[in-house]
Design a protein around this motif. Structure first.
Motif, mmCIF file in Angstrom:
data_model
loop_
_atom_site.group_PDB
_atom_site.id
_atom_site.type_symbol
_atom_site.label_atom_id
_atom_site.label_comp_id
_atom_site.label_asym_id
_atom_site.label_seq_id
_atom_site.Cartn_x
_atom_site.Cartn_y
_atom_site.Cartn_z
ATOM 1 N N GLN A 35 -4.258 -5.705 0.612
ATOM 2 C CA GLN A 35 -3.427 -4.507 0.541
ATOM 3 C C GLN A 35 -1.987 -4.837 0.161
ATOM 4 O O GLN A 35 -1.182 -3.926 -0.048
ATOM 5 N N MET A 36 -1.667 -6.121 0.079
ATOM 6 C CA MET A 36 -0.311 -6.534 -0.279
ATOM 7 C C MET A 36 -0.148 -6.633 -1.795
ATOM 8 O O MET A 36 -1.118 -6.924 -2.506
ATOM 9 N N VAL A 37 1.055 -6.401 -2.274
ATOM 10 C CA VAL A 37 1.327 -6.590 -3.700
ATOM 11 C C VAL A 37 1.222 -8.082 -3.995
ATOM 12 O O VAL A 37 1.433 -8.931 -3.106
ATOM 13 N N PRO A 38 0.890 -8.466 -5.240
ATOM 14 C CA PRO A 38 0.625 -9.889 -5.548
ATOM 15 C C PRO A 38 1.724 -10.847 -5.118
ATOM 16 O O PRO A 38 1.438 -11.910 -4.552
ATOM 17 N N LEU A 39 2.984 -10.511 -5.379
ATOM 18 C CA LEU A 39 4.062 -11.429 -5.038
ATOM 19 C C LEU A 39 4.164 -11.610 -3.528
ATOM 20 O O LEU A 39 4.324 -12.733 -3.034
ATOM 21 N N ALA A 40 4.055 -10.511 -2.802
ATOM 22 C CA ALA A 40 4.118 -10.589 -1.339
ATOM 23 C C ALA A 40 2.956 -11.410 -0.798
ATOM 24 O O ALA A 40 3.115 -12.190 0.150
ATOM 25 N N LYS A 41 1.771 -11.250 -1.406
ATOM 26 C CA LYS A 41 0.608 -12.015 -0.947
ATOM 27 C C LYS A 41 0.802 -13.505 -1.207
ATOM 28 O O LYS A 41 0.429 -14.348 -0.375
ATOM 29 N N THR A 42 1.385 -13.841 -2.350
ATOM 30 C CA THR A 42 1.627 -15.246 -2.670
ATOM 31 C C THR A 42 2.513 -15.896 -1.619
ATOM 32 O O THR A 42 2.239 -16.992 -1.127
ATOM 33 N N PHE A 43 3.609 -15.212 -1.271
ATOM 34 C CA PHE A 43 4.516 -15.754 -0.258
ATOM 35 C C PHE A 43 3.844 -15.797 1.114
ATOM 36 O O PHE A 43 4.014 -16.748 1.875
ATOM 37 N N SER A 44 3.057 -14.760 1.425
ATOM 38 C CA SER A 44 2.371 -14.714 2.715
ATOM 39 C C SER A 44 1.361 -15.855 2.840
ATOM 40 O O SER A 44 1.283 -16.524 3.880
ATOM 41 N N ASP A 45 0.584 -16.092 1.781
ATOM 42 C CA ASP A 45 -0.410 -17.167 1.818
ATOM 43 C C ASP A 45 0.257 -18.536 1.920
ATOM 44 O O ASP A 45 -0.224 -19.430 2.631
ATOM 45 N N PRO A 331 -5.803 -17.402 3.800
ATOM 46 C CA PRO A 331 -5.889 -18.642 4.569
ATOM 47 C C PRO A 331 -5.692 -18.432 6.065
ATOM 48 O O PRO A 331 -5.547 -19.396 6.809
ATOM 49 N N ARG A 332 -5.699 -17.182 6.522
ATOM 50 C CA ARG A 332 -5.458 -16.901 7.931
ATOM 51 C C ARG A 332 -6.771 -16.828 8.709
ATOM 52 O O ARG A 332 -7.684 -16.107 8.319
ATOM 53 N N HIS A 333 -6.844 -17.571 9.796
ATOM 54 C CA HIS A 333 -7.962 -17.459 10.734
ATOM 55 C C HIS A 333 -7.750 -16.205 11.564
ATOM 56 O O HIS A 333 -6.672 -16.009 12.145
ATOM 57 N N HIS A 334 -8.802 -15.347 11.634
ATOM 58 C CA HIS A 334 -8.693 -14.097 12.386
ATOM 59 C C HIS A 334 -7.412 -13.371 11.993
ATOM 60 O O HIS A 334 -6.501 -13.148 12.794
ATOM 61 N N LEU A 335 -7.352 -12.950 10.729
ATOM 62 C CA LEU A 335 -6.131 -12.352 10.184
ATOM 63 C C LEU A 335 -5.693 -11.101 10.922
ATOM 64 O O LEU A 335 -4.540 -10.661 10.804
ATOM 65 N N GLU A 336 -6.608 -10.491 11.697
ATOM 66 C CA GLU A 336 -6.272 -9.283 12.438
ATOM 67 C C GLU A 336 -5.179 -9.522 13.475
ATOM 68 O O GLU A 336 -4.561 -8.580 13.968
ATOM 69 N N ARG A 337 -4.916 -10.793 13.800
ATOM 70 C CA ARG A 337 -3.904 -11.126 14.805
ATOM 71 C C ARG A 337 -2.494 -10.782 14.372
ATOM 72 O O ARG A 337 -1.587 -10.681 15.201
ATOM 73 N N PHE A 338 -2.273 -10.615 13.069
ATOM 74 C CA PHE A 338 -0.912 -10.608 12.560
ATOM 75 C C PHE A 338 -0.339 -9.226 12.263
ATOM 76 O O PHE A 338 0.784 -9.111 11.831
ATOM 77 N N GLY A 339 -1.080 -8.178 12.467
ATOM 78 C CA GLY A 339 -0.524 -6.852 12.280
ATOM 79 C C GLY A 339 -0.075 -6.551 10.866
ATOM 80 O O GLY A 339 0.845 -5.759 10.658
ATOM 81 N N SER A 340 -0.708 -7.159 9.865
ATOM 82 C CA SER A 340 -0.355 -6.955 8.471
ATOM 83 C C SER A 340 -1.120 -5.770 7.887
ATOM 84 O O SER A 340 -1.958 -5.156 8.547
ATOM 85 N N LYS A 341 -0.855 -5.466 6.617
ATOM 86 C CA LYS A 341 -1.608 -4.414 5.943
ATOM 87 C C LYS A 341 -3.090 -4.786 5.848
ATOM 88 O O LYS A 341 -3.957 -3.913 5.952
ATOM 89 N N ASP A 342 -3.365 -6.067 5.648
ATOM 90 C CA ASP A 342 -4.759 -6.497 5.589
ATOM 91 C C ASP A 342 -5.419 -6.363 6.963
ATOM 92 O O ASP A 342 -6.600 -6.006 7.067
ATOM 93 N N ALA A 343 -4.657 -6.641 8.030
ATOM 94 C CA ALA A 343 -5.197 -6.447 9.375
ATOM 95 C C ALA A 343 -5.491 -4.971 9.616
ATOM 96 O O ALA A 343 -6.522 -4.626 10.214
ATOM 97 N N ASN A 344 -4.596 -4.096 9.154
ATOM 98 C CA ASN A 344 -4.828 -2.660 9.307
ATOM 99 C C ASN A 344 -6.082 -2.227 8.557
ATOM 100 O O ASN A 344 -6.850 -1.378 9.035
ATOM 101 N N LYS A 345 -6.294 -2.811 7.370
ATOM 102 C CA LYS A 345 -7.506 -2.502 6.606
ATOM 103 C C LYS A 345 -8.745 -2.944 7.376
ATOM 104 O O LYS A 345 -9.762 -2.227 7.427
#
Length: 362
Positions: A35-45, A331-345
């Motif tokens: 759910q993140m824009v490409p640039l934001a996802k790159t920095f997040s990863d 690259p996140r284990h149990h990404l739901e822990r982080f309250g991100s847009k992907d976790a919300n999805k």
């Protein structure tokens, strides 16, 4: 891999990508777009991989004294007690979910308890019999209690899905090794049923080792001939304590997982005791999943447990259990822990799964 092990699928040694494509063709596995824009996802990863490296180093440094003192039960017990106290207080929070714990989260665990099992009873008995329950078992490598933030995540997920949260209670290894934790959870589930709650109104969920125990708990329920729950959601499930999947090797050696095989093996050994890691009740990838309720499996493509997630999906499908696997390129284990847009999805997909069980409008 040895496909001759009873319960181990014949295609276990085949390429994981091919097997994933086959599951996608059957509309069982689904790649979820970030759910993140490409640039934001790159920095997040990039940040996640750095964080994973830090966590790997932290875990090795923290557990090495306990590993070195493994032959001294008194010293090992002292170190584990310190780790458990820190985890329960939230000061051992190597992960950093952004959500806040519930106000009374500190009451869920008594650090002075040698059993590390003093979870407060949830107030579900005061709720309507029709109120669905999310029975959640946080991960902790079988040896650590949940932190307040892990409990907070369970409450947040339950609220998002319109459920009442109940934290699964189980005693910890090595004092109470396999199969006792799964039996503790089955006892709690049985107590909920005896209170009048309908089994189809209960949804089980857990992450990492907690997901392992959810699956082991359902094997125990089947053995006791108790009715199964309405469904189960597994986040980054640890399905194989023998760690035969290639993802254990490849992700352990990279920054794509916060865990390494040696730290996982340490936890698995304390949990298993003298039991074999291929025992189906300990490692559900070797189990017969017939009669299980519908399953939803969420995992990252770069998680150390990804091969387990694929194999559990295959095992469920082979047993005619309705199953859906959703996975993220993260690259996140149990990404739901982080309250991100992907976790919300991910939370939204869980809500859809639960609503389908109860035939509620989303």
């Amino acid at each position: 891999m040895d496909a001759s092990i009873p319960g181990y699928p014949a295609n276990a040694g085949s390429d994981i990508d091919l097997r994933l494509v086959q599951l996608e063709a059957k509309k069982i596995a689904h790649a979820i777009q970030s759910q993140m824009v490409p640039l934001a996802k790159t920095f997040s990863d990039f940040g996640a991989r750095i964080e994973n490296r830090i966590i790997q180093a932290f875990l090795i440094r923290s557990l090495r004294p306990a590993i070195d003192k493994g032959a001294d039960p008194v010293e090992r017990a002292r170190l584990l007690s310190a780790y458990r106290t820190a985890a329960a207080r939230g000061t051992f929070a190597i992960f950093n979910p952004v959500m806040q714990p519930p106000p009374d989260a500190q009451l869920l665990f008594d650090p002075a308890s040698p059993l590390a099992a003093d979870y407060a009873d949830a107030d579900w008995t005061e709720e309507s019999a029709d109120e669905p329950i999310l029975f959640y078992v946080p991960g902790g490598g079988f040896i650590l209690p949940p932190s307040p933030k892990q409990v907070g995540l369970a409450f947040r997920l339950a609220e998002h899905c319109g459920c009442e949260a109940v934290i699964g209670k189980h005693r910890l290894a090595p004092e109470y090794p396999f199969p006792q934790p799964a039996r503790d959870l089955a006892d709690q589930y049985e107590a909920i049923l005896k209170s009048g709650k309908s089994p189809e109104r209960i949804i089980l969920s857990g992450d990492s080792a907690g997901a392992t125990l959810i699956l082991a708990m359902m094997l125990e329920l089947r053995e006791r001939r108790l009715p199964m729950p309405g469904g189960a959601i597994l986040f980054s499930p640890w399905g194989d304590l023998a760690m035969r999947g290639w993802s254990y090797i490849s992700k352990s050696m990279s920054g794509s997982s916060p865990f390494r095989m040696e730290t996982a093996a340490f936890s698995a050994k304390l949990y298993l005791g003298d039991a074999l890691p291929t025992d189906p009740r300990a490692s559900p990838v070797y189990a017969d999943l017939r009669e299980f309720p519908p399953l939803a499996i969420h995992c990252s493509r770069h998680d150390m447990h990804f091969d387990d997630a694929v194999q559990l999906t295959e095992k469920a499908n082979d047993a005619n259990v309705p199953v859906t696997m959703n996975y993220w390129d993260s690259p996140r284990h149990h990404l739901e822990r982080f309250g991100s847009k992907d976790a919300n999805k991910s939370f939204d997909l869980v809500a859809e799964f639960i609503n389908a069980r109860f035939k509620r409008a989303a």
